[in-house]
Motif scaffolding. Structure first.
Motif, short mmCIF file in Angstrom:
data_model
loop_
_atom_site.label_atom_id
_atom_site.label_comp_id
_atom_site.label_asym_id
_atom_site.label_seq_id
_atom_site.Cartn_x
_atom_site.Cartn_y
_atom_site.Cartn_z
N GLU A 20 0.81 -1.28 0.01
CA GLU A 20 0.05 -0.13 0.03
C GLU A 20 0.81 1.21 0.01
N GLN A 21 0.37 2.29 -0.58
CA GLN A 21 1.00 3.54 -0.77
C GLN A 21 1.41 4.19 0.77
N SER A 22 0.26 3.96 1.71
CA SER A 22 0.25 4.73 3.17
C SER A 22 1.38 3.80 3.67
N THR A 23 1.38 2.36 3.44
CA THR A 23 2.33 1.62 4.25
C THR A 23 3.88 2.01 3.83
N THR A 24 3.86 2.03 2.56
CA THR A 24 5.09 2.45 1.88
C THR A 24 5.82 3.63 2.48
N SER A 25 4.72 4.79 2.81
CA SER A 25 5.45 5.99 3.30
C SER A 25 5.60 5.80 4.58
N HIS A 26 4.91 4.89 5.50
CA HIS A 26 5.28 4.81 6.95
C HIS A 26 6.84 4.28 6.85
N HIS A 27 6.88 3.22 6.13
CA HIS A 27 8.27 2.62 6.17
C HIS A 27 9.48 3.67 5.76
N LEU A 28 9.07 4.27 4.85
CA LEU A 28 10.11 5.33 4.40
C LEU A 28 10.35 6.46 5.39
#
Lengths: 100, 100
Positions: B52-60
């Motif tokens: 997911e986009q938001s999951t990706t953003s959280h990890h980054l």
DNA sequence: TTAACAGATGCAAATATATGAATATTTAGC
DNA sequence: GCTAAATATTCATATATTTGCATCTGTTAA
């Protein structure tokens, strides 16, 4: 049957679980005390670090379970030591990166 | 005033928090894609890894917050890249240790 | 200014981790 | 056998992490 993605994801999981084992201040302190092939007992570590015996044993169990440490029982004592001395370099590498 | 033990414990905490940032399969996969100075956007990573986009953003965000990655905004995109290319060696070192 | 795209953030639920007290196990010595 | 020492395990509680939906913010182009 295992496909490429599963193998790759297994490798990622394995690397992550080993790193996760190391990624704790108490456990990094333990690794630092074991650098250079040193072997220490649970009691020695528990006294060196000033943490509870059971907490020490838990941390050592995690490190052993994830393949970071090995242990050998000798009489009443259990000696813990690094499985791959290379691993202690990870921490040094990190500290070079965090100290700039 | 800071005593020796506090300084030491601060260093341990810092090393642990950086390692903890890396110690996740998705985040290791991100690092592998950024090896060699590559820069990728959130969307590119989110599509490459199928998360997911938001999951990706959280990890980054975690990786950036802990000093593993940097980011630069260019128009609508935000490019992420390794702060210290050395860090990707940690993963390689680990995988050498886990694959024997 | 509005629409559309890229990314970040707030929140909640599920899951995982950390700690230590209490207890169990293992071993050595008597 | 019994006791003491060293270590491991169980369990409960506290705390942290992961994930994704929904939403908000920032940017570009019409």
């Amino acid at each position: 049957m295992m496909n490429i993605q599963e193998i790759d994801s297994d490798k990622l999981e394995m690397a992550a679980s080993m790193l996760k084992a190391i990624a704790h201040p108490v456990r990094i302190a333990i690794l630092k005390h074991l650098e250079g092939g040193k072997k220490l007992t649970v009691t020695e570590i528990h006294e060196l670090l000033g943490i509870e015996q059971s907490t020490t044993s838990h941390h050592l169990g995690i490190l052993k379970d994830k393949g970071v440490l090995c242990s050998r029982r000798e009489g009443k004592n259990t000696y813990y030591y690094l499985k791959h001395d290379i691993l202690s370099q990870i921490v040094d590498c990190l500290q070079r990166c965090t100290c700039e």
